[in-house]
Motif scaffolding. Sequence first.
Motif, PDB file in Angstrom:
ATOM      1  N   PHE A   1      42.024  33.689  57.188  1.00 16.08           N
ATOM      2  CA  PHE A   1      43.080  34.544  56.653  1.00 16.08           C
ATOM      3  C   PHE A   1      42.417  35.745  55.987  1.00 16.08           C
ATOM      4  CE2 PHE A   1      44.882  30.379  56.974  1.00 16.08           C
ATOM      5  CZ  PHE A   1      46.212  30.580  57.290  1.00 16.08           C
ATOM      6  N   MET A   2      42.925  36.955  56.278  1.00 17.47           N
ATOM      7  CA  MET A   2      42.322  38.176  55.745  1.00 17.47           C
ATOM      8  C   MET A   2      43.426  39.118  55.277  1.00 17.47           C
ATOM      9  SD  MET A   2      39.609  38.782  58.834  1.00 17.47           S
ATOM     10  CE  MET A   2      40.843  38.421  60.085  1.00 17.47           C
ATOM     11  N   GLY A   3      43.145  39.831  54.185  1.00 16.32           N
ATOM     12  CA  GLY A   3      44.120  40.795  53.703  1.00 16.32           C
ATOM     13  C   GLY A   3      43.483  41.752  52.715  1.00 16.32           C
ATOM     14  N   SER A   4      44.251  42.751  52.305  1.00 17.06           N
ATOM     15  CA  SER A   4      43.761  43.699  51.309  1.00 17.06           C
ATOM     16  C   SER A   4      44.941  44.283  50.542  1.00 17.06           C
ATOM     17  CB  SER A   4      42.948  44.817  51.957  1.00 17.06           C
ATOM     18  OG  SER A   4      43.763  45.592  52.791  1.00 17.06           O
ATOM     19  N   TYR A   5      44.640  44.739  49.335  1.00 16.29           N
ATOM     20  CA  TYR A   5      45.646  45.387  48.508  1.00 16.29           C
ATOM     21  C   TYR A   5      44.964  46.457  47.672  1.00 16.29           C
ATOM     22  CZ  TYR A   5      43.939  42.262  44.807  1.00 16.29           C
ATOM     23  OH  TYR A   5      43.151  41.595  43.914  1.00 16.29           O
ATOM     24  N   ARG A   6      45.776  47.315  47.025  1.00 18.95           N
ATOM     25  CA  ARG A   6      45.250  48.401  46.206  1.00 18.95           C
ATOM     26  C   ARG A   6      45.779  48.287  44.783  1.00 18.95           C
ATOM     27  NH1 ARG A   6      46.392  53.751  49.915  1.00 18.95           N
ATOM     28  NH2 ARG A   6      45.009  53.177  51.624  1.00 18.95           N
ATOM     29  N   VAL A   7      44.928  48.711  43.844  1.00 15.49           N
ATOM     30  CA  VAL A   7      45.336  48.816  42.444  1.00 15.49           C
ATOM     31  C   VAL A   7      45.059  50.249  42.019  1.00 15.49           C
ATOM     32  CG1 VAL A   7      44.945  48.005  40.087  1.00 15.49           C
ATOM     33  CG2 VAL A   7      44.800  46.389  41.997  1.00 15.49           C
ATOM     34  N   TYR A   8      46.102  50.976  41.628  1.00 15.27           N
ATOM     35  CA  TYR A   8      45.949  52.380  41.256  1.00 15.27           C
ATOM     36  C   TYR A   8      45.580  52.560  39.785  1.00 15.27           C
ATOM     37  CZ  TYR A   8      47.626  53.793  45.795  1.00 15.27           C
ATOM     38  OH  TYR A   8      47.737  53.981  47.145  1.00 15.27           O
ATOM     39  N   ASP A   9      46.109  51.733  38.910  1.00 11.76           N
ATOM     40  CA  ASP A   9      45.806  51.849  37.483  1.00 11.76           C
ATOM     41  C   ASP A   9      44.553  51.023  37.189  1.00 11.76           C
ATOM     42  OD1 ASP A   9      45.661  51.857  34.718  1.00 11.76           O
ATOM     43  OD2 ASP A   9      47.819  51.580  34.441  1.00 11.76           O
ATOM     44  N   ARG A  10      43.435  51.704  37.065  1.00 11.68           N
ATOM     45  CA  ARG A  10      42.162  50.988  36.895  1.00 11.68           C
ATOM     46  C   ARG A  10      42.098  50.209  35.593  1.00 11.68           C
ATOM     47  NH1 ARG A  10      37.956  55.175  39.794  1.00 11.68           N
ATOM     48  NH2 ARG A  10      38.693  54.704  41.881  1.00 11.68           N
ATOM     49  N   ARG A  11      42.908  50.589  34.608  1.00 11.63           N
ATOM     50  CA  ARG A  11      42.933  49.836  33.347  1.00 11.63           C
ATOM     51  C   ARG A  11      43.549  48.461  33.547  1.00 11.63           C
ATOM     52  NH1 ARG A  11      45.988  54.523  30.333  1.00 11.63           N
ATOM     53  NH2 ARG A  11      47.112  54.091  32.231  1.00 11.63           N
ATOM     54  N   LYS A  12      44.394  48.317  34.552  1.00 10.92           N
ATOM     55  CA  LYS A  12      45.045  47.032  34.823  1.00 10.92           C
ATOM     56  C   LYS A  12      44.307  46.215  35.888  1.00 10.92           C
ATOM     57  CE  LYS A  12      49.648  48.734  33.727  1.00 10.92           C
ATOM     58  NZ  LYS A  12      50.997  48.961  34.270  1.00 10.92           N
ATOM     59  N   TYR A  13      43.288  46.794  36.479  1.00 10.63           N
ATOM     60  CA  TYR A  13      42.595  46.145  37.593  1.00 10.63           C
ATOM     61  C   TYR A  13      42.084  44.747  37.223  1.00 10.63           C
ATOM     62  CZ  TYR A  13      39.023  44.812  40.874  1.00 10.63           C
ATOM     63  OH  TYR A  13      38.271  44.082  41.747  1.00 10.63           O
ATOM     64  N   ASP A  14      41.420  44.613  36.070  1.00  9.84           N
ATOM     65  CA  ASP A  14      40.830  43.319  35.703  1.00  9.84           C
ATOM     66  C   ASP A  14      41.882  42.220  35.589  1.00  9.84           C
ATOM     67  OD1 ASP A  14      38.198  44.194  35.718  1.00  9.84           O
ATOM     68  OD2 ASP A  14      38.243  44.768  33.600  1.00  9.84           O
ATOM     69  N   SER A  15      42.974  42.493  34.899  1.00  9.78           N
ATOM     70  CA  SER A  15      43.993  41.452  34.734  1.00  9.78           C
ATOM     71  C   SER A  15      44.687  41.124  36.057  1.00  9.78           C
ATOM     72  CB  SER A  15      45.016  41.849  33.674  1.00  9.78           C
ATOM     73  OG  SER A  15      45.718  42.996  34.060  1.00  9.78           O
ATOM     74  N   ILE A  16      44.951  42.152  36.870  1.00 11.94           N
ATOM     75  CA  ILE A  16      45.583  41.912  38.176  1.00 11.94           C
ATOM     76  C   ILE A  16      44.658  41.095  39.068  1.00 11.94           C
ATOM     77  CG2 ILE A  16      46.341  43.031  40.319  1.00 11.94           C
ATOM     78  CD1 ILE A  16      47.375  45.347  38.561  1.00 11.94           C
ATOM     79  N   SER A  17      43.403  41.494  39.153  1.00  9.12           N
ATOM     80  CA  SER A  17      42.476  40.781  40.044  1.00  9.12           C
ATOM     81  C   SER A  17      42.226  39.349  39.567  1.00  9.12           C
ATOM     82  CB  SER A  17      41.165  41.540  40.206  1.00  9.12           C
ATOM     83  OG  SER A  17      40.470  41.618  39.001  1.00  9.12           O
ATOM     84  N   ARG A  18      42.174  39.135  38.253  1.00 12.93           N
ATOM     85  CA  ARG A  18      42.010  37.764  37.742  1.00 12.93           C
ATOM     86  C   ARG A  18      43.163  36.866  38.189  1.00 12.93           C
ATOM     87  NH1 ARG A  18      39.899  39.873  33.048  1.00 12.93           N
ATOM     88  NH2 ARG A  18      41.957  40.011  32.108  1.00 12.93           N
ATOM     89  N   GLU A  19      44.378  37.380  38.051  1.00 16.27           N
ATOM     90  CA  GLU A  19      45.553  36.585  38.435  1.00 16.27           C
ATOM     91  C   GLU A  19      45.577  36.304  39.938  1.00 16.27           C
ATOM     92  OE1 GLU A  19      50.424  36.834  38.391  1.00 16.27           O
ATOM     93  OE2 GLU A  19      49.293  38.113  37.010  1.00 16.27           O
ATOM     94  N   ILE A  20      45.335  37.326  40.739  1.00 13.84           N
ATOM     95  CA  ILE A  20      45.370  37.156  42.193  1.00 13.84           C
ATOM     96  C   ILE A  20      44.211  36.279  42.660  1.00 13.84           C
ATOM     97  CG2 ILE A  20      45.144  38.369  44.406  1.00 13.84           C
ATOM     98  CD1 ILE A  20      46.793  40.649  43.131  1.00 13.84           C
ATOM     99  N   ASN A  21      43.017  36.488  42.116  1.00 12.98           N
ATOM    100  CA  ASN A  21      41.859  35.687  42.533  1.00 12.98           C
ATOM    101  C   ASN A  21      42.048  34.212  42.199  1.00 12.98           C
ATOM    102  OD1 ASN A  21      40.800  38.110  43.325  1.00 12.98           O
ATOM    103  ND2 ASN A  21      39.220  38.194  41.754  1.00 12.98           N
TER     104      ASN A  21
END
Length: 97
Positions: free
Chosen positions: A45-65
């Motif tokens: 399974f492969m996919g990708s997404y984008r995060v525009y607000d770099r200040r929120k990147y860490d919290s978003i990626s932690r939740e998704i990961n």
Amino acid sequence: MISTEEKEKIKEEIVDKINSCLEKNNESFRMDKVTVLNKSESVKFMGSYRVYDRRKYDSISREINSFLKKYGDVEINSKKIRDSGMKFTTVSFNFEL
């Protein structure tokens, strides 16, 4: 081997979870699909997404990961992009079942 119904369920679950996380954090990007590669002994399974607000990147990626890791060993790569004045981080992931 995983059935077609199971593959569709996993794809839908991933798209729903990632999009709900992005929406909750007021991100404009929405993921539309997860790609499936059928191999002889597994399914990738492969996919990708984008995060525009770099200040929120860490919290978003932690939740998704943490969500993606429920499927086992996940390979996750991110890259900061600057395109036509827009800045965002693109994140790609893949895992095999």
